[in-house]
Write an enzyme that holds these catalytic residues in place. Structure first.
Site, short mmCIF file in Angstrom:
data_model
loop_
_atom_site.label_atom_id
_atom_site.label_comp_id
_atom_site.label_asym_id
_atom_site.label_seq_id
_atom_site.Cartn_x
_atom_site.Cartn_y
_atom_site.Cartn_z
N LYS A 145 -1.84 -15.26 3.26
CA LYS A 145 -2.67 -14.72 2.09
C LYS A 145 -2.96 -15.77 0.96
O LYS A 145 -4.14 -15.56 0.36
CB LYS A 145 -1.87 -13.62 1.45
CG LYS A 145 -0.46 -13.89 0.96
CD LYS A 145 0.23 -12.61 0.45
CE LYS A 145 1.82 -12.87 0.01
NZ LYS A 145 2.43 -13.08 1.32
N ASN A 155 -0.55 -13.70 -7.22
CA ASN A 155 0.87 -14.11 -6.86
C ASN A 155 0.63 -15.55 -6.41
O ASN A 155 1.61 -16.07 -5.77
CB ASN A 155 1.22 -13.13 -5.94
CG ASN A 155 2.56 -13.53 -5.40
OD1 ASN A 155 3.64 -13.54 -5.99
ND2 ASN A 155 2.81 -13.95 -3.92
N HIS A 168 11.26 -10.62 3.82
CA HIS A 168 11.81 -10.02 2.55
C HIS A 168 13.06 -8.88 3.04
O HIS A 168 13.20 -8.14 2.31
CB HIS A 168 11.20 -9.31 1.77
CG HIS A 168 10.07 -10.23 1.26
ND1 HIS A 168 10.28 -11.41 0.39
CD2 HIS A 168 8.66 -10.28 1.42
CE1 HIS A 168 9.17 -12.21 -0.02
NE2 HIS A 168 7.98 -11.39 0.70
#
Length: 414
Positions: free
Chosen positions: A64, A87, A138
C-alpha cells in the site's frame, strides 16, 4: 494535555473522541467508553471532515505504501497537485490531519490507511478506493484473520455509487470482498488483459509481454510504460505499479502523461531497497516486510541464491508459510530476535539450514554475511515487527544499511 493515564470521565465528556491506531480495541479505556455508550473515530476520519479535496484511499496487506506513493507521483507528474499522507510514515508523507490545513488546497489527497485506522472511520468517503491485496497480518492484535479482514472491509463500506474501486484481480479474497459494491470497478492483473469474467469490471491495468497497459471502455487500451522503466525490484512491485496506474487514472491523471513519472520514481526506503554490494554479495533491505506474506513476496522477487535474515517481534503468524517461497532460492536462514526461536523451529523442517543467533543485530548480520557467497543476496526480510531491538522498522532498516556501508568501507580498506 494529560499524560500518564486515561481519565475516562474527561474523555467521555469530549464532543469528539479521536483514538490513536496504536490503542487496540480491547484496551481498558475503550472498554470503559463503550460501557458509557461513548463512541470514537480514527484520526483520518476526523481529518477527512476538514479536507476539501477528493480522497484516493489505498489499503491492503502489502504494497500500500508503494502504491500510494507512486499514485501521487504519477498524478504530480501529470500536472495534478496531489498531496500524499496518512499511514505512509517514513518521512514520505504527514498524517491525514496535517493535510487538512494545506494551502492551496490540493487537487487530490492520496491517503494510505491501515486496518487499525479503517476500523474507526464513520463518514470518510473515498472518491477512489484501492485494495492492493489481502493476506495475514497483525495476528498479535486480531483474534482471527476474519477479524483483520473485517476492518479492511470498512473501506468498501465507506464508499458509495460515485466511488471508483481499484481491485487486485489476481487476489480472490479482494474480488470477493468487492463483489456487489456500488461504484465503478477497475481491476489490475499481472496475468494479462483484465476482462469481466464472472465479476464484471469496467477496465483496468494489466501486464502483457513486459508492457504495462491501461484499458477502459471509454478510451480503449493504451500502453503506459514498459516494465523495464520501473526502477523497483520485484514482480510484486509491477502489481503495485499497475494498481497505481489505475488509481492515478481514476484520480484525474491526464491521459498519456503517466509514463513520464515512472523513470524517476526512486525505490522507497526499506522496501526491497538495494543498499550495497560487498565482496560480490548484494545487500537488500526489506525491513518493511513485517509479515510472512511480505517476506515470501520478497523471496519470490529476487534472482539468484539468498541468505535470509528473519526474526524480530512475533506477530503470531506461522513461519512455515515461508517454506514454499524458500525452495530453490534460499541458501541459509539466520533466525534472530524475540521470535528467533520459533522461526528456527518452524523452518527447521525444510531443506535449508537455519542458524539461530541470540546476540545483537550486528552479530546477526555478521553471521549472515559469513554464510553468503559471491553472487548471493543478503536479504533482510524479517517477517516480524521490530520492537524487540528497534523503535520501528525504519530504524532496523537504517541499521542494516549502515552495516552494509561499514562492510563496504572495510572491503575498500582491505
Amino acid at each position: 494535555m494529560r499524560l500518564g493515564g486515561h481519565d475516562v470521565g474527561t474523555i467521555a465528556a469530549a464532543d469528539t473522541v479521536v483514538v490513536s491506531p496504536g490503542i487496540p480495541p480491547g484496551a481498558p479505556v475503550l472498554a470503559a467508553l463503550r460501557a458509557r455508550g461513548v463512541g470514537w473515530v480514527s484520526e483520518p476520519e476526523f481529518a477527512s471532515r476538514f479536507i476539501a479535496s477528493p480522497l484516493t484511499v489505498v489499503t491492503g496487506t502489502n504494497g500500500k505504501t508503494t502504491t500510494a506513493a507512486l499514485c501521487a507521483h504519477l498524478l504530480c507528474a501529470g500536472g495534478v497537485n496531489a498531496a500524499l499522507g496518512g499511514n505512509i510514515g517514513g518521512g514520505l508523507g504527514p498524517p491525514a490531519s496535517a493535510l487538512a490545513g494545506v494551502d492551496p488546497v490540493p487537487d487530490r489527497v492520496v491517503l494510505e490507511l491501515s486496518s487499525f485506522q479503517l476500523a474507526d472511520i464513520r463518514d470518510l468517503t473515498p472518491d477512489v478506493g484501492v485494495m492492493t491485496n489481502l493476506g495475514v497480518d497483525h495476528m498479535d492484535r486480531y483474534a482471527t484473520v476474519e477479524a483483520y479482514h473485517r476492518d479492511k472491509r470498512r473501506l468498501f463500506e465507506a464508499g458509495d455509487e460515485r466511488t471508483t474501486w481499484v481491485l487486485n484481480a489476481d487476489d480472490a479474497a479482494v474480488m470477493a470482498m468487492a463483489r456487489g459494491r456500488s461504484g465503478t470497478h477497475l481491476a489490475f492483473s499481472l496475468q494479462g488483459e483484465v476482462d469481466g469474467g464472472a465479476f464484471p469490471v469496467d477496465g483496468g491495468a494489466f501486464l502483457a509481454d513486459g508492457v504495462l497497459y491501461f484499458s477502459r471502455a471509454s478510451e480503449g487500451t493504451r500502453q503506459v510504460a514498459r516494465a523495464d522503466d520501473l526502477r523497483l525490484l520485484g514482480r510484486h512491485n509491477l502489481a503495485n505499479a499497475l494498481a497505481a496506474i489505475a488509481a492515478a487514472a481514476a484520480s484525474g491523471a491526464p491521459r498519456g502523461r503517466e509514463a513520464a513519472g515512472f523513470g524517476d520514481f526512486a525505490p522507497l526506503p526499506h522496501r526491497l531497497e538495494p543498499v550495497g554490494t560487498v565482496q560480490g554479495v548484494r545487500w537488500v533491505n526489506d525491513s518493511k516486510a513485517t509479515n510472512v506474506a511480505a517476506a515470501a513476496s520478497a523471496l519470490g522477487s529476487l534472482e539468484g541464491s539468498i541468505v535470509l535474515l528473519a526474526g524480530g517481534t512475533d506477530k503470531g503468524e506461522d513461519f512455515r508459510g515461508l517454506l514454499p517461497a524458500m525452495g530453490g532460492r534460499v541458501r541459509a536462514v539466520v533466525a534472530y530476535g524475540a521470535a528467533g526461536g520459533r522461526v528456527a523451529a518452524e523452518l527447521a523442517g525444510g531443506v535449508v539450514p537455519v542458524t539461530r543467533v541470540n546476540g545483537p543485530f550486528e552479530e546477526v548480520v555478521a553471521a549472515a554475511r559469513a554464510l553468503a557467497r559471491p553472487g548471493d543476496t543478503l536479504l533482510l526480510a524479517p517477517a516480524c515487527s521490530s520492537f524487540d531491538m528497534f523503535e520501528n522498522y525504519q530504524q532496523r532498516g537504517d541499521a542494516f544499511r549502515a552495516l552494509a556501508g561499514a562492510a563496504r568501507v572495510g572491503e575498500g580498506e582491505g
